[in-house]
Scaffold this active site. Sequence first.
Site, mmCIF file in Angstrom:
data_model
loop_
_atom_site.group_PDB
_atom_site.id
_atom_site.type_symbol
_atom_site.label_atom_id
_atom_site.label_comp_id
_atom_site.label_asym_id
_atom_site.label_seq_id
_atom_site.Cartn_x
_atom_site.Cartn_y
_atom_site.Cartn_z
ATOM 1 N N LYS A 14 0.824 -1.221 0.000
ATOM 2 C CA LYS A 14 0.000 0.000 0.000
ATOM 3 C C LYS A 14 0.849 1.259 0.000
ATOM 4 C CE LYS A 14 -1.862 -0.705 3.766
ATOM 5 N NZ LYS A 14 -2.279 -0.585 5.106
ATOM 6 N N ARG A 89 -10.685 2.042 8.876
ATOM 7 C CA ARG A 89 -10.427 0.661 9.285
ATOM 8 C C ARG A 89 -11.565 0.081 10.094
ATOM 9 N NH1 ARG A 89 -4.248 -0.135 10.968
ATOM 10 N NH2 ARG A 89 -3.386 -0.086 8.884
ATOM 11 N N ARG A 123 10.470 -6.916 6.840
ATOM 12 C CA ARG A 123 10.634 -5.446 6.800
ATOM 13 C C ARG A 123 11.681 -4.953 7.784
ATOM 14 N NH1 ARG A 123 4.604 -3.169 6.127
ATOM 15 N NH2 ARG A 123 4.375 -3.517 8.346
ATOM 16 N N ARG A 156 9.931 -2.763 13.023
ATOM 17 C CA ARG A 156 8.936 -1.928 13.684
ATOM 18 C C ARG A 156 8.500 -2.636 14.955
ATOM 19 N NH1 ARG A 156 4.581 -0.297 9.174
ATOM 20 N NH2 ARG A 156 3.246 -1.167 10.782
ATOM 21 N N ARG A 167 -3.037 -8.355 13.422
ATOM 22 C CA ARG A 167 -3.377 -7.256 12.506
ATOM 23 C C ARG A 167 -4.009 -7.784 11.217
ATOM 24 N NH1 ARG A 167 2.245 -5.023 12.469
ATOM 25 N NH2 ARG A 167 1.706 -3.681 10.722
HETATM 26 P P1 AMP Z 1 -0.214 0.562 9.906
HETATM 27 O O1 AMP Z 1 1.111 1.173 9.679
HETATM 28 O O2 AMP Z 1 -1.236 1.068 8.909
HETATM 29 O O3 AMP Z 1 -0.157 -0.934 9.964
HETATM 30 O O4 AMP Z 1 -0.755 1.061 11.342
HETATM 31 C C1 AMP Z 1 -0.032 0.803 12.515
HETATM 32 C C2 AMP Z 1 -0.924 0.868 13.731
HETATM 33 O O5 AMP Z 1 -1.543 2.175 13.843
HETATM 34 C C3 AMP Z 1 -2.104 -0.087 13.720
HETATM 35 O O6 AMP Z 1 -1.731 -1.375 14.168
HETATM 36 C C4 AMP Z 1 -3.065 0.606 14.693
HETATM 37 O O7 AMP Z 1 -2.661 0.441 16.029
HETATM 38 C C5 AMP Z 1 -2.890 2.070 14.329
HETATM 39 N N1 AMP Z 1 -3.826 2.515 13.272
HETATM 40 C C6 AMP Z 1 -3.496 2.917 12.007
HETATM 41 N N2 AMP Z 1 -4.584 3.283 11.301
HETATM 42 C C7 AMP Z 1 -5.647 3.109 12.130
HETATM 43 C C8 AMP Z 1 -7.073 3.310 12.007
HETATM 44 N N3 AMP Z 1 -7.651 3.789 10.874
HETATM 45 N N4 AMP Z 1 -7.858 3.009 13.077
HETATM 46 C C9 AMP Z 1 -7.337 2.556 14.214
HETATM 47 N N5 AMP Z 1 -6.019 2.337 14.409
HETATM 48 C C10 AMP Z 1 -5.172 2.615 13.392
#
Ligand code: AMP
Length: 212
Positions: A14, A89, A123, A156, A167
């Site tokens: 993405k 989300r 990663r 990370r 996730r």
């Molecule tokens: P990502 O890098 O998109 O995988 O996001 C990392 C973390 O940020 C996720 O595991 C959530 O804890 C938080 N997060 C990111 N986007 C959202 C969202 N739209 N709603 C809730 N939590 C989010």
Amino acid sequence: MRKYVIMGPQGSGKGTQAKRLRDDYDLVHISVGDIFRWNVQSHTKLGARIRRYVDAGELVPDDVVGEIVLDRLNQHDWNFGFVLDGFPRSERQALFFLETFDIDAVIEIQLPAATATERVLGRRLCGRCGLDYNLIYHRPARPEVCDVCGGALETRSDDSPQAIAARLHAYHAQAAPILELFRRKELVVTVDGGCAPDEVYRQICQKLGLVR
Ligand code: AMP
């Protein structure tokens, strides 16, 4: 003006695809995950509120996320449009978003869970300059050392196998109703994330009718 949402499981590329759209069409790339990680690393007030969710790979509560996304979009620095990555989300976030913004398309990148897990576990991020690596596709010349600045490569904090499984599970459970909602509005274009990045990008541009 082009307003896109990009969706796909962790590891679907993405971020890579959103950055290409940003560079080629002058869009602003808004990654909610990046905004959250920056706040955690910079020890901001918001960072303190969300740290435990981000570290556990759990979703941050909707009211906090809604506030952050609105604040970011209300900066109106997106003259040519935006690509929103990591939002919505949840169904609640999606409904709120549809009421607030007219979007042009939702890009759905599909990827099987096994491939997603393999990619995410590979990663690495340079702790000094922030450059991305992947032990499958973009290896550093020396293990765990950044080619550019010599900084140590890090995973990370939320890239442990347990957190990834949580996730991915959360992604699929939550993406299904959101995609359904967007599909009913005929906003969704679907591409195959298992292909090479150039091919995925070609599919995206073709399906969005973008001329390059
Ligand atoms: P990502 O890098 O998109 O995988 O996001 C990392 C973390 O940020 C996720 O595991 C959530 O804890 C938080 N997060 C990111 N986007 C959202 C969202 N739209 N709603 C809730 N939590 C989010």
